[in-house]
Design an enzyme around this catalytic site. Structure first.
Site, PDB file in Angstrom:
ATOM      1  N   SER A 539      -4.277 -52.819  28.082  1.00  0.00           N
ATOM      2  CA  SER A 539      -5.375 -52.346  27.796  1.00  0.00           C
ATOM      3  C   SER A 539      -5.535 -51.114  27.152  1.00  0.00           C
ATOM      4  CB  SER A 539      -6.307 -52.576  28.923  1.00  0.00           C
ATOM      5  OG  SER A 539      -7.607 -52.527  28.679  1.00  0.00           O
ATOM      6  N   ASP A 624     -10.028 -62.980  25.752  1.00  0.00           N
ATOM      7  CA  ASP A 624     -10.273 -61.619  26.449  1.00  0.00           C
ATOM      8  C   ASP A 624     -11.646 -61.113  26.039  1.00  0.00           C
ATOM      9  OD1 ASP A 624      -9.903 -58.952  27.102  1.00  0.00           O
ATOM     10  OD2 ASP A 624      -7.752 -58.963  26.672  1.00  0.00           O
ATOM     11  N   HIS A 659      -8.851 -61.146  29.556  1.00  0.00           N
ATOM     12  CA  HIS A 659      -8.148 -59.752  30.040  1.00  0.00           C
ATOM     13  C   HIS A 659      -7.128 -59.876  30.958  1.00  0.00           C
ATOM     14  CE1 HIS A 659      -7.956 -55.641  28.802  1.00  0.00           C
ATOM     15  NE2 HIS A 659      -8.401 -55.000  29.720  1.00  0.00           N
TER      16      HIS A 659
END
Length: 685
Positions: A539, A624, A659
């Site tokens: 991330s 995501d 995610h």
């Protein structure tokens, strides 16, 4: 890797010139077209990259399977959590042999009572490739359960309501929510948060009456400032429902007597620029943790009827060397979660005698945190403890007698012995003099001869601290001779709030140079060398990976960038994307030229150049909600176009997840096995 595998032709993404002009500057983005999840051409490209990865890693397929089975074999498949008491029931979760999902249960009055199954997620998940139960909230009388379900992995939860006495599911479904609810004292009213369907920003609070249609729900608050998100909760004492509006640097609460659900919420203290505060209730006071005139936060209190800042009275002053991270309130005690010298600590204060003490921990690097403590009227604090060699342990601590009882330690099957592993805590002097902590773990016998593999992990954003926790999966690397290190770089909050301030906005590059300086130090001290050094981040940590491979490409033999945030400028210019507007205080607003110029100077996608890059594995999820799949996809396409080396460059897109990766207990191990196999194969093991 052998020469034969690198002769396979990788996918070549079509180039479609797109000019992006802001602040008088034009960037050319040849892969902007990938920003369309519904375009068959995009899906075909992602699938082609997956097929290429499969082909290129065919020789390590058996290793991946072995790693998966190895990691799975360490997990106690019939695990049961430590029950916690809430309003007369003992709640816990358990797993059954071979099942992916938990079974949530409770027992009334005693842990010896008959088991009631609240939710069997294995049954609910049938027919779904992804299934995630979010928050589960039981009404105060124990009769009703509200829970959120996400079947896409976009964190857009549908709230379901279940009668726990009859097992009946009510027909009403509430879509586009955060999944969490706050029950009022009448046991039939709850409040919930909905999301903007485009940006996924949590922006409205509604009141729902069980048994009625969701379309009849009343909106009680709307957050119109696009830089803020909101949530609703009930304080531990049960007296108040609280709405929190929060941005990166400012917050605001609204409160409501939980026994009066149809009354109006009252502003606790109006929001002010650069002032954060959190509140909780105990008896005739509210307690406030705030950074008002206190970089590392301090503790205040105020009367129930006079909540404006002018009425706040200091309880615990600001300390330059201690970060106040949180507060847990009980009938006769408060527990402060603090951070000093990069390590967590728990401080217990008797609110009547004002006597205080700290819990004591021995290891050089560890994590201690308050756990599930829903009961207000208790002298027992539940806390968790872990380190890089100590599995997650749950303790009950009597705050009066100061006695700890170990309730459970994560069982690692296969004969794990912590004495066979070593953990270290070192400090690296960064190029500007800052002392950066690094936590390291390896198996006994690891030689610091500069030839051993080491995986360096980093994050460094949002004030989120990456703590030295235990991972049974990681043993698969340690047992194969790897060391594992965490660089606690600026942008996190490990060393206090200023540590975060010094790693964002116009100081963001400190995050990247800290990581590089830590890597250089580990090489200089002969833990490893560039031929055996690996880096990983996910991330915003994927942004870190993208920046450091541009800045020092030859420092690493291999890099794993998981769901990486790499197209910083374009994303921060697009206010329709989830997270963008709420993060201007983190990254800056590129509509302003000074921010634009600075972000462009480090944005990984914008700074890809014709040079040799290390071996790289990049992962993403089609759905995501935090970092859109097209960022890593575009980045890989551009790297393929311009890089001058023949090193591996692999992109894996999970076509069914977002995610957080796959749902379930064992499915995520497949991706970890893929990552570890990538590293181990590069080492020729």
């Amino acid at each position: 890797m052998s020469e034969e595998v690198i002769t396979i032709t990788p996918p070549v993404a079509e180039k479609v010139k797109k000019e992006l002009t802001v602040n008088g500057d034009t960037r050319i983005d040849n892969y902007y077209w990938m920003n369309d999840r519904e375009d068959p051409k995009v899906i075909a490209y992602l699938k082609a990259e997956n097929a290429y990865l499969d082909t290129m890693t065919q020789s390590s397929a058996k290793l991946r399977t072995k790693l998966y089975e190895e990691m799975k074999s360490r997990i106690m498949e019939t695990d049961v959590s430590v029950p916690y008491l809430k309003e007369g029931y003992y709640y816990y979760s358990r797993y059954e042999q071979g099942k992916e999902y938990p079974i949530y249960c409770r027992k009334k009055g005693s842990t010896e009572a008959a088991e009631e199954i609240i939710l069997n997620v294995n049954d609910l998940a049938k027919g779904h490739s992804y299934y995630q139960v979010g928050a589960m909230t039981v009404s105060p009388d124990g009769q009703w359960l509200a829970y959120g379900v996400d079947t896409v992995s976009r964190r857009r939860y549908v709230i379901h309501i279940k009668n726990l006495q009859t097992g009946e599911l009510l027909p009403e479904l509430i879509a586009e929510t955060s999944g969490n609810v706050a029950w009022a004292s009448d046991n039939k009213t709850f409040f919930y948060t909905t999301k903007d369907t485009s940006t996924l920003r949590e922006n409205k609070i509604f009141r729902h009456l069980a048994g009625t249609k969701a379309s009849d729900d009343q909106m009680v608050y709307e957050e119109k400032d696009e830089t803020y998100s909101i949530g609703v909760s009930r304080c531990k004492s049960g007296k108040y429902i609280m709405i929190e509006s929060g941005s990166t640097l400012s917050s605001e609460y609204r409160i409501l007597d939980a026994s009066k659900p149809t009354a109006a919420f009252k502003v606790f203290q109006p929001r002010q620029k650069d002032m954060l505060y959190n509140i909780d209730h105990q008896d005739d006071h509210f307690y406030i943790v705030t950074n008002w005139d206190a970089v590392n936060f301090r503790l205040m209190q105020c009367p129930l009827d006079k909540t404006e800042r002018s009425n706040w009275k200091e309880v615990i002053p600001h300390r330059a060397d201690v970060l106040l991270e949180g507060l847990d309130l009980f009938r006769d005690h408060m527990v402060l979660s603090e951070r000093s010298k990069g390590l967590t600590q728990l401080r217990v204060i008797n609110t009547h005698t004002h006597e205080d003490h700290y819990l004591h921990f021995d290891e050089p690097a560890y994590v201690a945190a308050t756990s599930v403590n829903p009961e207000f009227d208790t002298k027992v604090l539940r806390y968790s403890y872990t380190s890089m060699t100590t599995p997650v342990s749950t303790y009950d601590y009597n705050m009066d007698t100061k006695q700890s009882e170990l309730r459970k330690r994560q069982e690692v099957l296969g004969g794990y012995d912590p004495k066979n592993y070593v953990t270290e805590r070192i400090y690296v002097t960064a190029r500007d003099g800052a002392k950066v902590p690094v936590s390291i773990v390896y198996k006994k016998g690891f030689e610091k001869n500069g030839k051993k593999p080491l995986l360096l992990y980093g994050y460094g954003s949002y004030g989120h601290s990456i703590d030295p926790t235990f991972s049974s999966n990681r043993l698969s690397l340690l047992d194969r001779g790897f060391a594992y290190a965490i660089a606690h770089i600026r942008g996190g909050e490990e060393m206090g709030r200023q540590w975060y301030e010094d790693g964002k906005l116009f100081k963001k590059k400190n995050t990247f140079t800290d990581f590089i300086d830590c890597a250089d130090y580990l090489v200089a001290q002969h833990y490893t060398d560039s031929a055996h050094l690996y880096a990983m981040g996910g991330s915003a940590g994927g942004l870190l990976m993208g920046a450091v491979v541009n800045m020092r490409p030859t420092l690493w033999n291999g890099v794993i960038a998981a769901v990486p945030f790499v197209d910083v400028v374009t994303t921060m210019l697009d206010e329709s994307i989830p997270l963008t507007t709420g993060e201007f205080d983190e990254w800056g607003n590129p509509k302003k030229k000074d921010y634009y110029d600075y972000m462009k100077s480090y944005s990984p996608y914008d700074n890809v150049i014709a040079q040799a890059y290390p071996n790289m594995l990049v992962t993403t999820g089609l759905h995501d909600s935090q970092v859109q799949y097209w960022e890593p996809a575009k980045w890989v396409a551009k790297l393929r176009e311009v890089k001058t080396d023949h090193h591996l460059l692999l992109l894996h897109t999970n076509m069914e997840a977002g995610h957080g990766g796959a749902s379930g207990r064992f499915k995520p191990l497949e991706e970890i096995a893929m990552q570890y196999a990538f590293l181990i194969t590069l080492e020729g093991k």
